[in-house]
Scaffold this motif. Structure first.
Motif, PDB file in Angstrom:
ATOM      1  N   LEU A   1      -9.748   3.887   1.053  1.00  0.00           N
ATOM      2  CA  LEU A   1      -9.031   4.146   2.312  1.00  0.00           C
ATOM      3  C   LEU A   1      -8.272   2.893   2.757  1.00  0.00           C
ATOM      4  CD1 LEU A   1     -11.674   6.193   4.345  1.00  0.00           C
ATOM      5  CD2 LEU A   1      -9.448   7.012   3.624  1.00  0.00           C
TER       6      LEU A   1
ATOM      7  N   TRP B   1      -6.639  13.136  -0.565  1.00  0.00           N
ATOM      8  CA  TRP B   1      -5.981  11.864  -0.888  1.00  0.00           C
ATOM      9  C   TRP B   1      -4.459  12.026  -0.963  1.00  0.00           C
ATOM     10  CZ3 TRP B   1      -8.607   7.761   0.127  1.00  0.00           C
ATOM     11  CH2 TRP B   1      -9.989   7.749  -0.013  1.00  0.00           C
TER      12      TRP B   1
ATOM     13  N   TYR C   1      -4.961   2.573   1.098  1.00  0.00           N
ATOM     14  CA  TYR C   1      -3.967   3.616   1.367  1.00  0.00           C
ATOM     15  C   TYR C   1      -3.088   3.228   2.565  1.00  0.00           C
ATOM     16  CZ  TYR C   1      -4.881   7.406  -1.859  1.00  0.00           C
ATOM     17  OH  TYR C   1      -4.938   8.174  -2.986  1.00  0.00           O
ATOM     18  N   PRO C   2      -1.875   3.755   2.601  1.00  0.00           N
ATOM     19  CA  PRO C   2      -1.011   3.440   3.758  1.00  0.00           C
ATOM     20  C   PRO C   2      -1.450   4.228   4.990  1.00  0.00           C
ATOM     21  CG  PRO C   2       0.121   4.924   2.250  1.00  0.00           C
ATOM     22  CD  PRO C   2      -1.190   4.607   1.613  1.00  0.00           C
ATOM     23  N   LEU C   3      -2.657   3.930   5.428  1.00  0.00           N
ATOM     24  CA  LEU C   3      -3.276   4.699   6.511  1.00  0.00           C
ATOM     25  C   LEU C   3      -3.057   3.993   7.850  1.00  0.00           C
ATOM     26  CD1 LEU C   3      -5.145   7.017   7.374  1.00  0.00           C
ATOM     27  CD2 LEU C   3      -7.072   5.714   6.528  1.00  0.00           C
TER      28      LEU C   3
ATOM     29  N   TYR D   1      -4.003   2.700  11.220  1.00  0.00           N
ATOM     30  CA  TYR D   1      -5.335   2.372  11.739  1.00  0.00           C
ATOM     31  C   TYR D   1      -5.656   3.128  13.031  1.00  0.00           C
ATOM     32  CZ  TYR D   1      -5.383  -1.342   8.270  1.00  0.00           C
ATOM     33  OH  TYR D   1      -5.363  -2.033   7.094  1.00  0.00           O
TER      34      TYR D   1
ATOM     35  N   CYS E   1      -5.801  15.088   8.839  1.00  0.00           N
ATOM     36  CA  CYS E   1      -6.379  15.053   7.499  1.00  0.00           C
ATOM     37  C   CYS E   1      -7.747  14.347   7.527  1.00  0.00           C
ATOM     38  CB  CYS E   1      -5.399  14.302   6.594  1.00  0.00           C
ATOM     39  SG  CYS E   1      -5.928  14.100   4.921  1.00  0.00           S
ATOM     40  N   MET E   2      -7.816  13.233   8.268  1.00  0.00           N
ATOM     41  CA  MET E   2      -9.070  12.476   8.360  1.00  0.00           C
ATOM     42  C   MET E   2     -10.125  13.258   9.146  1.00  0.00           C
ATOM     43  SD  MET E   2      -8.940   9.509   6.814  1.00  0.00           S
ATOM     44  CE  MET E   2     -10.106   8.420   7.587  1.00  0.00           C
TER      45      MET E   2
ATOM     46  N   LYS F   1     -15.575  18.297   7.114  1.00  0.00           N
ATOM     47  CA  LYS F   1     -16.020  18.965   5.877  1.00  0.00           C
ATOM     48  C   LYS F   1     -17.117  18.155   5.186  1.00  0.00           C
ATOM     49  CE  LYS F   1     -11.665  21.093   4.506  1.00  0.00           C
ATOM     50  NZ  LYS F   1     -10.543  20.856   3.585  1.00  0.00           N
ATOM     51  N   ALA F   2     -16.925  16.829   5.160  1.00  0.00           N
ATOM     52  CA  ALA F   2     -17.910  15.958   4.498  1.00  0.00           C
ATOM     53  C   ALA F   2     -19.256  16.051   5.208  1.00  0.00           C
ATOM     54  CB  ALA F   2     -17.415  14.519   4.482  1.00  0.00           C
TER      55      ALA F   2
ATOM     56  N   MET G   1     -18.185  16.827  -1.892  1.00  0.00           N
ATOM     57  CA  MET G   1     -17.104  17.808  -1.804  1.00  0.00           C
ATOM     58  C   MET G   1     -16.573  18.150  -3.182  1.00  0.00           C
ATOM     59  SD  MET G   1     -15.388  16.437   1.579  1.00  0.00           S
ATOM     60  CE  MET G   1     -14.618  18.001   1.721  1.00  0.00           C
TER      61      MET G   1
ATOM     62  N   GLN H   1     -11.283  16.240   6.953  1.00  0.00           N
ATOM     63  CA  GLN H   1     -12.085  15.767   5.822  1.00  0.00           C
ATOM     64  C   GLN H   1     -13.472  15.298   6.294  1.00  0.00           C
ATOM     65  OE1 GLN H   1     -11.439  16.036   2.757  1.00  0.00           O
ATOM     66  NE2 GLN H   1     -12.747  14.600   1.665  1.00  0.00           N
TER      67      GLN H   1
ATOM     68  N   ARG I   1       0.833  -1.215   0.000  1.00  0.00           N
ATOM     69  CA  ARG I   1       0.000   0.000   0.000  1.00  0.00           C
ATOM     70  C   ARG I   1       0.865   1.262   0.000  1.00  0.00           C
ATOM     71  NH1 ARG I   1      -3.593  -0.107   4.959  1.00  0.00           N
ATOM     72  NH2 ARG I   1      -1.566  -0.518   5.861  1.00  0.00           N
TER      73      ARG I   1
ATOM     74  N   PRO J   1       3.771   9.111   5.399  1.00  0.00           N
ATOM     75  CA  PRO J   1       2.952  10.121   6.081  1.00  0.00           C
ATOM     76  C   PRO J   1       3.032   9.971   7.596  1.00  0.00           C
ATOM     77  CG  PRO J   1       1.590   8.422   5.075  1.00  0.00           C
ATOM     78  CD  PRO J   1       2.985   8.130   4.661  1.00  0.00           C
TER      79      PRO J   1
ATOM     80  N   GLY K   1       0.984  11.425   2.451  1.00  0.00           N
ATOM     81  CA  GLY K   1       2.161  12.133   2.939  1.00  0.00           C
ATOM     82  C   GLY K   1       2.682  13.128   1.919  1.00  0.00           C
TER      83      GLY K   1
ATOM     84  N   SER L   1      -0.356  13.914  10.743  1.00  0.00           N
ATOM     85  CA  SER L   1      -0.893  14.494   9.497  1.00  0.00           C
ATOM     86  C   SER L   1      -2.072  13.653   8.984  1.00  0.00           C
ATOM     87  CB  SER L   1       0.208  14.624   8.435  1.00  0.00           C
ATOM     88  OG  SER L   1       0.504  13.370   7.887  1.00  0.00           O
ATOM     89  N   GLN L   2      -1.959  12.322   9.127  1.00  0.00           N
ATOM     90  CA  GLN L   2      -3.078  11.464   8.695  1.00  0.00           C
ATOM     91  C   GLN L   2      -4.295  11.671   9.598  1.00  0.00           C
ATOM     92  OE1 GLN L   2      -1.681   7.384   8.328  1.00  0.00           O
ATOM     93  NE2 GLN L   2      -1.278   7.749   6.169  1.00  0.00           N
TER      94      GLN L   2
END
Lengths: 221, 228
Positions: B89, A98, B92-94, B96, B11-12, B18-19, A89, B15, A72, B3, A103, B7-8
């Motif tokens: 999602l 995204w 993505y390298p998110l 958890y 960002c979540m 906003k959503a 949005m 977002q 990923r 990341p 990063g 920051s993740q």
């Protein structure tokens, strides 16, 4: 280089595929072929990290020879029937979200120029205009803009030209070609050969359960 | 570039906020529901006798909050379910934990958006009663209760994400598991409202359950997300 070793997957006690192994070299595009329902999209979902394989392993070796077991970090996925966009949005918010999650920290100019490249250059489309009001092709273009902004080495593409017009398809091919020339690689599922016309592909045929059983019988015989 | 966790997370959160702002209906519905339930309660009870004002206040406050928050929690993943955002999602390298904490922060925020007006409205309805409505301990008890309920909400919302009959399944799991938090909140609040000792004992139990649920949330969220 993407290395797939003996990947097997069952869904609700039904074996979908087993022992899938291949390698994709940098600069190569693997065309994943197979009949409808054979599990191509599921397979791509496993590569993307959305599903877990029952058996087998995945590895990505980057240009610095560093091995990644969690691909990923280096891959970008495009689904067949959806674009993964927050529909309420606007386009810029979607792209920025995204990118940040990966990063990356693109400037507004980068985002705008990416949208312009994909034919979404009209200023009214960028902000305060929800993506749900985009046409199917425009949403696909935005998803492709996200893909090209991702800086990922491995593109996982499931029917990428769905909804695109001729111009969009040409644009997609040129981006794909550029990505491969830069040393990136890709796995593509597409029943429409226009998606990779003029691009050399390596074919991998994902076999159905019946075909697999026939082959096993043949081997035993 | 890898990341960072923060920051993740940020960002979540931004977002998600906003959503939800883009789809205000989802944000406002639980609050409107809570106000309606409170009004109905007050029409039903009419004049509350002196001895049971504290009991009625806490019953109204926590039952209304519990039902309204259930509506909030069951919808927490709605923006991510549009256009297969959730699947993307997953690809993505998110981190958890960052994902869980972001959803938790949003759930906490939505819970406060319901709890604070409900508390103020309850206070207004019971303004003539001899209750210690403005005590800091009472508000702290409320905060601890929504901390526990939010964790539970996120966990169960993730668990039932792909379940058929989700709208039915969620309350069936949520209500029994919310009982310890609800019980401790009601007892603690009642104690602070009527100035009867024992409130802090219940607050301890409430904090204990919050810690248990939060730990479970952090540990299980990744497993639940990958199993979806």
């Amino acid at each position: 280089m993407l290395i797939v070793k003996s990947l097997s997957f069952s869904f609700e006690h039904r074996r979908l595929f087993q022992g899938v192994s291949f390698q994709v070299e940098p600069g190569s595009l693997l065309h994943l072929k197979g009949a409808n329902g054979v599990g191509k999209s599921t397979f791509l979902g496993i590569l993307a990290g959305i599903r877990k394989a029952d058996k087998g392993s995945l590895e990505f070796i980057d240009q610095e020879k560093k091995a990644h077991s969690d691909i990923r970090m280096v891959s970008a996925y495009l689904s067949a029937e959806a674009n993964g966009l927050y529909t309420k949005m606007d386009a810029i918010d979607n792209l920025r979200f995204w990118c940040t999650l990966r990063g990356l920290n693109p400037s507004d100019d980068d985002l705008v120029s990416s949208m312009e490249t994909w034919g979404l250059g009209h200023r009214l489309l960028r902000q305060n205009f929800p993506v749900e009001q985009f046409s199917t092709g425009m949403r696909r273009r935005l998803a492709l803009a996200r893909l090209s902004l991702s800086q990922a080495s491995c593109w996982l593409l499931d029917e990428p030209i769905y909804g695109l017009d001729d111009k969009g398809i040409k644009l997609f091919r040129s981006h794909l070609k550029e990505h491969l020339e830069r040393g990136g690689l890709g796995v593509i599922i597409s029943h429409d050969k226009l998606a990779f016309e003029g691009i050399k592909t390596v074919d991998y045929h994902l076999k159905s359960r019946v075909d697999q059983a026939k082959n096993e019988k043949k081997d035993q015989g | 570039m890898k990341p960072s966790f923060f920051s993740q997370y940020w960002c979540m959160v931004s977002q998600g906020w906003k959503a939800d702002l883009a789809d205000k209906e989802r944000l406002i519905t639980p609050l409107l529901f809570a106000i309606t339930v409170l009004l109905l309660f007050n029409f039903c009870f009419e004049e509350v006798s002196k001895g049971i004002e504290g009991q009625v206040f806490t019953a109204e406050l926590y039952l209304t909050t519990l039902f309204a928050l259930q509506m909030s929690y069951v919808r927490i993943f709605v923006p991510d379910q549009q256009d297969k955002v959730f699947s993307l999602l997953q690809s993505y390298p998110l981190n958890y934990s960052a994902w869980f904490l972001s959803k938790y922060t949003l759930a906490l925020l939505y819970s406060l958006l319901v709890f604070v007006p409900v508390m103020l409205l309850c206070g207004l309805f019971f303004s003539g009663a001899d209750l210690n409505i403005w005590s800091a301990e009472l508000w702290l008890g409320g905060l601890l209760s929504i901390i526990g309920l939010s964790t539970l909400g996120i966990l169960l919302s993730t668990l039932t994400l792909k379940a058929s009959g989700r709208e039915m399944l969620f309350p069936l799991l949520y209500f029994p598991l919310a009982v310890p938090v609800l019980l401790a909140s009601v007892q603690a609040s009642l104690s602070f409202l009527t100035s009867v000792p024992g409130g802090w004992h219940w607050m301890g139990i409430l904090a204990g359950f919050d810690i248990i649920y939060f730990t479970l949330g952090v540990l299980l969220f990744g497993e639940l997300v990958t199993a979806v």
